[in-house]
Structure formats: structure tokens, C-alpha cells
Scaffold this motif. Structure first.
Motif, PDB file in Angstrom:
ATOM      1  N   GLN A   1       0.904  -1.322  -0.121  1.00  9.42           N
ATOM      2  CA  GLN A   1       0.091  -0.149  -0.068  1.00  9.42           C
ATOM      3  C   GLN A   1       1.013   1.231  -0.006  1.00  9.42           C
ATOM      4  OE1 GLN A   1      -3.069   0.276  -0.552  1.00  9.42           O
ATOM      5  NE2 GLN A   1      -4.358   1.058   1.208  1.00  9.42           N
ATOM      6  N   LEU A   2       0.589   1.990  -1.002  1.00  6.97           N
ATOM      7  CA  LEU A   2       1.391   3.191  -1.123  1.00  6.97           C
ATOM      8  C   LEU A   2       1.164   4.309   0.164  1.00  6.97           C
ATOM      9  CD1 LEU A   2       3.350   5.133  -2.849  1.00  6.97           C
ATOM     10  CD2 LEU A   2       1.165   6.024  -3.929  1.00  6.97           C
ATOM     11  N   GLN A   3       2.289   4.675   0.880  1.00 16.59           N
ATOM     12  CA  GLN A   3       2.040   5.839   1.560  1.00 16.59           C
ATOM     13  C   GLN A   3       2.897   7.131   1.102  1.00 16.59           C
ATOM     14  OE1 GLN A   3       3.133   3.597   5.308  1.00 16.59           O
ATOM     15  NE2 GLN A   3       0.984   3.486   6.050  1.00 16.59           N
ATOM     16  N   LEU A   4       2.618   8.321   1.406  1.00 14.00           N
ATOM     17  CA  LEU A   4       3.220   9.314   1.144  1.00 14.00           C
ATOM     18  C   LEU A   4       3.513  10.273   2.268  1.00 14.00           C
ATOM     19  CD1 LEU A   4       1.087  10.299  -2.011  1.00 14.00           C
ATOM     20  CD2 LEU A   4       3.208   9.108  -2.030  1.00 14.00           C
ATOM     21  N   VAL A   5       4.716  10.859   2.312  1.00 13.56           N
ATOM     22  CA  VAL A   5       5.218  11.482   3.255  1.00 13.56           C
ATOM     23  C   VAL A   5       5.784  13.180   3.078  1.00 13.56           C
ATOM     24  CG1 VAL A   5       6.427  11.603   5.479  1.00 13.56           C
ATOM     25  CG2 VAL A   5       5.427   9.525   4.847  1.00 13.56           C
ATOM     26  N   GLU A   6       5.143  14.041   3.416  1.00 13.98           N
ATOM     27  CA  GLU A   6       5.674  15.370   2.735  1.00 13.98           C
ATOM     28  C   GLU A   6       6.547  15.759   3.710  1.00 13.98           C
ATOM     29  OE1 GLU A   6       1.243  15.214   1.625  1.00 13.98           O
ATOM     30  OE2 GLU A   6       2.438  14.598   3.184  1.00 13.98           O
ATOM     31  N   SER A   7       7.733  16.635   3.446  1.00 11.39           N
ATOM     32  CA  SER A   7       8.659  17.326   4.393  1.00 11.39           C
ATOM     33  C   SER A   7       9.078  18.537   3.810  1.00 11.39           C
ATOM     34  CB  SER A   7       9.714  16.427   5.044  1.00 11.39           C
ATOM     35  OG  SER A   7      10.513  16.174   3.766  1.00 11.39           O
ATOM     36  N   GLY A   8       9.799  19.367   4.480  1.00 12.87           N
ATOM     37  CA  GLY A   8      10.402  20.660   3.949  1.00 12.87           C
ATOM     38  C   GLY A   8       9.522  21.860   4.083  1.00 12.87           C
ATOM     39  N   GLN A 108       0.241  13.544   4.816  1.00  9.24           N
ATOM     40  CA  GLN A 108      -0.241  14.431   5.976  1.00  9.24           C
ATOM     41  C   GLN A 108       0.048  15.887   5.768  1.00  9.24           C
ATOM     42  OE1 GLN A 108       2.759  13.326   6.079  1.00  9.24           O
ATOM     43  NE2 GLN A 108       4.101  14.989   6.942  1.00  9.24           N
ATOM     44  N   GLY A 109       0.762  16.112   4.936  1.00  6.09           N
ATOM     45  CA  GLY A 109       0.705  17.708   4.507  1.00  6.09           C
ATOM     46  C   GLY A 109       1.834  18.327   5.268  1.00  6.09           C
ATOM     47  N   THR A 110       2.321  19.422   4.829  1.00  9.09           N
ATOM     48  CA  THR A 110       3.574  20.176   5.547  1.00  9.09           C
ATOM     49  C   THR A 110       3.330  21.733   5.171  1.00  9.09           C
ATOM     50  OG1 THR A 110       5.855  20.392   5.362  1.00  9.09           O
ATOM     51  CG2 THR A 110       5.072  19.997   3.293  1.00  9.09           C
ATOM     52  N   LEU A 111       3.427  22.405   6.229  1.00  8.06           N
ATOM     53  CA  LEU A 111       3.073  23.654   6.497  1.00  8.06           C
ATOM     54  C   LEU A 111       4.066  24.508   5.845  1.00  8.06           C
ATOM     55  CD1 LEU A 111       0.975  25.882   7.080  1.00  8.06           C
ATOM     56  CD2 LEU A 111       1.832  25.828   9.505  1.00  8.06           C
ATOM     57  N   VAL A 112       3.710  25.444   4.944  1.00 10.58           N
ATOM     58  CA  VAL A 112       4.607  26.586   4.259  1.00 10.58           C
ATOM     59  C   VAL A 112       3.823  27.953   4.770  1.00 10.58           C
ATOM     60  CG1 VAL A 112       5.394  27.583   2.089  1.00 10.58           C
ATOM     61  CG2 VAL A 112       5.417  25.052   2.519  1.00 10.58           C
ATOM     62  N   THR A 113       4.666  28.665   5.280  1.00  6.63           N
ATOM     63  CA  THR A 113       4.203  29.794   5.800  1.00  6.63           C
ATOM     64  C   THR A 113       5.285  31.106   4.983  1.00  6.63           C
ATOM     65  OG1 THR A 113       3.494  29.092   7.847  1.00  6.63           O
ATOM     66  CG2 THR A 113       3.564  31.544   7.755  1.00  6.63           C
ATOM     67  N   VAL A 114       4.708  32.070   4.515  1.00  9.67           N
ATOM     68  CA  VAL A 114       5.407  32.812   3.678  1.00  9.67           C
ATOM     69  C   VAL A 114       4.986  34.320   4.342  1.00  9.67           C
ATOM     70  CG1 VAL A 114       6.261  34.003   1.630  1.00  9.67           C
ATOM     71  CG2 VAL A 114       5.341  31.784   1.688  1.00  9.67           C
ATOM     72  N   SER A 115       5.951  34.833   5.194  1.00 12.15           N
ATOM     73  CA  SER A 115       5.841  36.129   6.084  1.00 12.15           C
ATOM     74  C   SER A 115       6.908  36.761   6.329  1.00 12.15           C
ATOM     75  CB  SER A 115       5.138  35.784   7.071  1.00 12.15           C
ATOM     76  OG  SER A 115       4.817  36.810   8.046  1.00 12.15           O
ATOM     77  N   SER A 116       7.027  37.983   6.474  1.00 14.11           N
ATOM     78  CA  SER A 116       8.083  38.946   7.038  1.00 14.11           C
ATOM     79  C   SER A 116       8.054  39.268   8.381  1.00 14.11           C
ATOM     80  CB  SER A 116       8.123  40.171   5.924  1.00 14.11           C
ATOM     81  OG  SER A 116       7.038  40.984   6.316  1.00 14.11           O
TER      82      SER A 116
END
Length: 116
Positions: A1-8, A108-116
Motif C-alpha cells: 500500500q502506497l504511503q506518502l510523506v511530505e517534508s520541507g 499528511q501535509g507540510t505547512l509553508v508560511t510566507v511572511s516577513s
């Protein structure tokens, strides 16, 4: 069963760069086209980019064309999303996705926050 893991994911200033990774386990990635999606707070999930099984075909949402690059290394069972010239509106949880004849697969997702 394929499992996907995001990072970065992480916090980055406007104009900065991040590289997201989507690592697959449980199955070889060779047989799967992969998509990157994102979901900003209060908004629907949207497709960002996708790549074919051999990596020769790619596509991008208009909002990220020229700034994001999707790639894959099947030997490492990993798909990447290089994000340059990031904008505050790129802030979101980023997910990788694939599917076969029977079901979809999401990380599960990985959070990207673009802010100064």
C-alpha cells in the motif's frame, strides 16, 4: 500500500525559496503520477503541480508558473517541489497525492508560511 510523506515546509520570507519532498513507502513510485496540492486557511484545496510517472510531463497552476518546479527521482522514491520567489499568498498546507484504479493516496501535509 502506497504511503506518502511530505517534508520541507517552514517559515520563509517573501521572495525566499523552499524545497518540498514527497517520499513514498510501501510501493515503488515508478507507477504513479504525483500531484502537489495546497490548502490555505479558509480556502478549498487546489492543485499546484503534477508530474507523470517518468517525469517527462509536468503541469502547473497559473499562480505558480515560472516560480515552482516539480521533479522526481524514482530511484529515491521521491518527488520534489522547488518553490522560488515565494509570496504570502503561497502560505498553505501542501500535500502530495496519487491514485490508482481503486483509491487516492494523500500525505499528511507540510505547512509553508510566507511572511516577513
Amino acid at each position: 500500500q502506497l504511503q506518502l510523506v511530505e517534508s520541507g515546509g517552514g517559515l520563509v520570507q517573501p521572495g525566499g525559496s523552499l524545497r518540498l519532498s514527497c517520499a513514498a513507502t510501501g510501493s515503488t513510485l515508478d507507477y504513479y503520477a504525483i500531484g502537489w496540492f495546497r490548502q490555505a486557511p479558509g480556502k478549498e484545496r487546489e492543485v499546484v503541480s503534477c508530474i507523470t510517472t517518468n517525469g517527462h510531463g509536468t503541469d502547473y497552476a497559473d499562480s505558480v508558473k515560472g516560480r515552482f518546479t516539480i521533479s522526481r527521482d524514482n530511484a529515491k522514491n521521491t518527488v520534489y517541489l522547488q518553490m522560488n520567489s515565494l509570496k504570502p499568498e503561497d502560505t498553505a498546507v501542501y500535500y502530495c497525492n496519487s491514485k490508482n484504479l481503486y483509491r487516492e493516496f494523500w500525505g499528511q501535509g507540510t505547512l509553508v508560511t510566507v511572511s516577513s
